[in-house]
Design a protein around this motif. Structure first.
Motif, PDB file in Angstrom:
ATOM      1  N   ILE A 293       0.762  -1.271  -0.101  1.00 58.52           N
ATOM      2  CA  ILE A 293       0.048   0.000   0.007  1.00 58.52           C
ATOM      3  C   ILE A 293       0.800   1.162   0.003  1.00 58.52           C
ATOM      4  O   ILE A 293       1.853   1.511   0.788  1.00 58.52           O
ATOM      5  CB  ILE A 293      -0.996  -0.046   1.296  1.00 58.52           C
ATOM      6  CG1 ILE A 293      -1.773  -1.226   1.287  1.00 58.52           C
ATOM      7  CG2 ILE A 293      -1.671   1.417   1.314  1.00 58.52           C
ATOM      8  CD1 ILE A 293      -2.832  -1.311   2.386  1.00 58.52           C
ATOM      9  N   ASN A 294       0.704   2.116  -0.902  1.00 58.03           N
ATOM     10  CA  ASN A 294       1.401   3.397  -0.969  1.00 58.03           C
ATOM     11  C   ASN A 294       0.284   4.341  -1.100  1.00 58.03           C
ATOM     12  O   ASN A 294      -0.729   4.478  -1.481  1.00 58.03           O
ATOM     13  CB  ASN A 294       2.121   3.664  -2.455  1.00 58.03           C
ATOM     14  CG  ASN A 294       3.331   2.856  -2.235  1.00 58.03           C
ATOM     15  OD1 ASN A 294       4.213   2.583  -1.420  1.00 58.03           O
ATOM     16  ND2 ASN A 294       3.740   2.166  -3.585  1.00 58.03           N
ATOM     17  N   GLN A 334      -2.690   3.577  -3.632  1.00 55.88           N
ATOM     18  CA  GLN A 334      -2.704   2.396  -4.471  1.00 55.88           C
ATOM     19  C   GLN A 334      -2.410   1.239  -3.635  1.00 55.88           C
ATOM     20  O   GLN A 334      -1.588   1.328  -2.828  1.00 55.88           O
ATOM     21  CB  GLN A 334      -1.497   2.478  -5.591  1.00 55.88           C
ATOM     22  CG  GLN A 334      -1.487   1.134  -6.557  1.00 55.88           C
ATOM     23  CD  GLN A 334      -0.635   1.343  -7.862  1.00 55.88           C
ATOM     24  OE1 GLN A 334      -0.686   2.571  -8.357  1.00 55.88           O
ATOM     25  NE2 GLN A 334       0.123   0.625  -8.001  1.00 55.88           N
ATOM     26  N   ALA A 335      -3.271   0.184  -4.022  1.00 54.85           N
ATOM     27  CA  ALA A 335      -2.965  -1.213  -3.082  1.00 54.85           C
ATOM     28  C   ALA A 335      -3.047  -2.364  -4.088  1.00 54.85           C
ATOM     29  O   ALA A 335      -3.522  -2.307  -4.977  1.00 54.85           O
ATOM     30  CB  ALA A 335      -4.086  -1.312  -2.285  1.00 54.85           C
ATOM     31  N   THR A 336      -2.037  -3.222  -3.519  1.00 57.31           N
ATOM     32  CA  THR A 336      -2.141  -4.603  -4.322  1.00 57.31           C
ATOM     33  C   THR A 336      -2.336  -5.758  -3.717  1.00 57.31           C
ATOM     34  O   THR A 336      -1.926  -5.886  -2.280  1.00 57.31           O
ATOM     35  CB  THR A 336      -0.556  -4.688  -4.836  1.00 57.31           C
ATOM     36  OG1 THR A 336      -0.132  -3.592  -5.407  1.00 57.31           O
ATOM     37  CG2 THR A 336      -0.403  -5.803  -5.626  1.00 57.31           C
ATOM     38  N   GLY A 342      -5.900  -5.151  -7.579  1.00 53.20           N
ATOM     39  CA  GLY A 342      -5.413  -4.048  -7.185  1.00 53.20           C
ATOM     40  C   GLY A 342      -6.495  -3.003  -7.145  1.00 53.20           C
ATOM     41  O   GLY A 342      -7.543  -3.079  -7.718  1.00 53.20           O
ATOM     42  N   ALA A 343      -6.118  -1.839  -6.280  1.00 57.33           N
ATOM     43  CA  ALA A 343      -7.239  -0.695  -6.349  1.00 57.33           C
ATOM     44  C   ALA A 343      -6.387   0.599  -6.255  1.00 57.33           C
ATOM     45  O   ALA A 343      -5.453   0.723  -5.652  1.00 57.33           O
ATOM     46  CB  ALA A 343      -7.905  -1.033  -4.874  1.00 57.33           C
ATOM     47  N   GLN A 344      -6.974   1.677  -6.774  1.00 58.17           N
ATOM     48  CA  GLN A 344      -6.619   2.873  -6.594  1.00 58.17           C
ATOM     49  C   GLN A 344      -7.740   3.922  -6.145  1.00 58.17           C
ATOM     50  O   GLN A 344      -8.761   3.761  -6.676  1.00 58.17           O
ATOM     51  CB  GLN A 344      -6.015   3.272  -8.172  1.00 58.17           C
ATOM     52  CG  GLN A 344      -5.211   2.432  -8.557  1.00 58.17           C
ATOM     53  CD  GLN A 344      -5.629   1.198  -9.451  1.00 58.17           C
ATOM     54  OE1 GLN A 344      -6.650   1.326  -9.887  1.00 58.17           O
ATOM     55  NE2 GLN A 344      -4.938   0.069  -9.449  1.00 58.17           N
ATOM     56  N   ALA A 345      -7.385   4.931  -5.645  1.00 60.04           N
ATOM     57  CA  ALA A 345      -8.008   6.110  -5.318  1.00 60.04           C
ATOM     58  C   ALA A 345      -7.378   7.462  -5.735  1.00 60.04           C
ATOM     59  O   ALA A 345      -6.266   7.444  -5.075  1.00 60.04           O
ATOM     60  CB  ALA A 345      -8.692   5.869  -3.853  1.00 60.04           C
TER      61      ALA A 345
END
Length: 388
Positions: A293-294, A334-336, A342-345
């Motif tokens: 997670i970044n 961003q999460a992997t 994965g997901a982004q916001a």
């Protein structure tokens, strides 16, 4: 109705001869079709329908870009780069302003503009740069780019006298790295050409009290930009702060004046009349919250002062000025997950912005998306939603 359909396609080639010696070719074709139509009912003081308006505006914006670049090391501490770029843009805008009574068909309003804008903008650019690194890890880079812009613009009434122009754009940058910190100092000149919304002469009265009309005779802005940057890694966080000063002459400014035909209405257009000084900072931080997670945080804070010309009630020119703070910022993450998921916001907030005449209100938006990568990362598919 505010509809758009966009197609982008690109083809790139890269040939690497040895480390830092490479040749590349890049091509891009983009086509954006826009439809921006509205119907408006005009109401009287007692809420009764008095008349109707309709604006039909169809736009097509096309661009083809061809670019080739070559770089090669000179000894162990020098790098030479050279390249060329061609951009071929074409914009067409077909617009009509129609009116009607409380019933019946719409007809052209001869008091307001209607017609078709054809705007071709072709740009030829050549550029080169030289980088030198000293034994003490000081890096100096100087570059220059020459651009020549060819414009052919017309409406149904005839040619628009914008004219061709050339510009020389220099840049000088220096940097020094020490103990995980990098310090950068730079100067460059920037050119900002007007966009379609600023050029389009369509009489847009979707809000009959706030009418906008573009100006196809706009010329580009030129900005002298000075920057001091500092970046550093602090454990799992990367931080970059850039302090800047920008001086823009021939700035494209919104110009507002009362309508000659509609009582109480304000007409907004654009002119190259402003001078703008801006001083501030861009701050960016990227945090590795976990291994998967970044989170990134960014902000832009600057003070700007504008000066320009306006006409007073006697149609006499006078100098006006305005100044104030401008603040914007946002966050992205961003999460992997397992199995390629994965997901982004992303979220952004823009505060009010200082204009030559008054202020422009702020706005915000956000996006959330998910993505699935195929085996061996040979492809991916994603779905995103904005402002839902």
């Amino acid at each position: 109705k505010n509809l758009s359909g966009t197609v982008d396609t690109n083809l790139d080639y890269l040939r690497t001869f040895k480390p830092q010696q490479e040749w590349s070719i890049s091509t891009l074709y983009s086509r954006n079709g826009l439809t921006n139509n509205f119907d408006a009912n005009l109401m009287g003081g007692a809420g009764e329908l008095t008349s109707r308006e309709r604006n039909e505006n169809k736009n097509v914006n096309q661009e083809f870009t061809f670019q080739t670049d070559y770089q090669t090391p000179i000894k162990k501490n020098q790098l030479w780069e050279v390249g060329g770029k061609g951009i071929f843009r074409g914009v067409t805008s077909d617009y009509k302003f129609l009116t009607a009574g409380t019933t019946g068909d719409f007809a052209s309003d001869l008091k307001q503009p209607f017609g078709e804008l054809t705007y071709h903008q072709n740009i030829a650019a050549g550029y080169t740069s030289y980088t030198y690194t000293t034994k003490k890890k000081y890096t100096l880079k100087g570059g220059v780019r020459y651009e020549h812009t060819f414009i052919d613009a017309s409406t149904r009434e005839g040619k628009i006298g914008v004219g061709n122009y050339g510009v020389l754009v220099p840049s000088v940058n220096a940097s020094k790295s020490f103990k995980g910190t990098t310090l950068k100092l730079g100067y460059n000149r920037r050119i900002q050409r007007p966009g379609l919304a600023q050029l389009n002469p369509n009489f847009n009265s979707a809000n009959p009290q706030n009418i906008t009309i573009g100006n196809p005779e706009l010329r580009p802005e030129f900005t002298n930009n000075f920057e001091l940057g500092l970046s550093k890694n602090i454990k799992k966080t990367f931080v970059n702060a850039t302090f800047f000063g920008r001086i823009t002459n021939n700035a494209i400014s919104q110009v507002r004046q009362p309508s000659d035909t509609l009582a109480g209405a304000i007409v907004t257009t654009y002119e190259n009349i402003g001078k703008q000084h801006a001083y501030g900072a861009n701050i960016f931080a990227n945090i590795a919250a976990t291994s998967k997670i970044n989170v990134g945080i960014f902000s832009n804070i600057f003070y700007s002062k504008m000066t320009g010309q306006e006409l007073d009630e006697n149609k006499q020119s006078r100098t006006i000025s305005n100044s104030g703070m401008n603040i914007s910022g946002g966050v992205f993450s961003q999460a992997t997950f397992k199995n390629g998921w994965g997901a982004q916001a992303f979220g952004f907030l823009q505060g009010q912005q200082v204009q030559l005449q008054g202020l422009q209100g702020g706005f915000g938006f956000y996006t959330v998306g998910v993505k699935k990568e195929f085996k061996n990362i040979k492809g991916s598919i994603g779905l995103a939603a904005e402002n839902f």
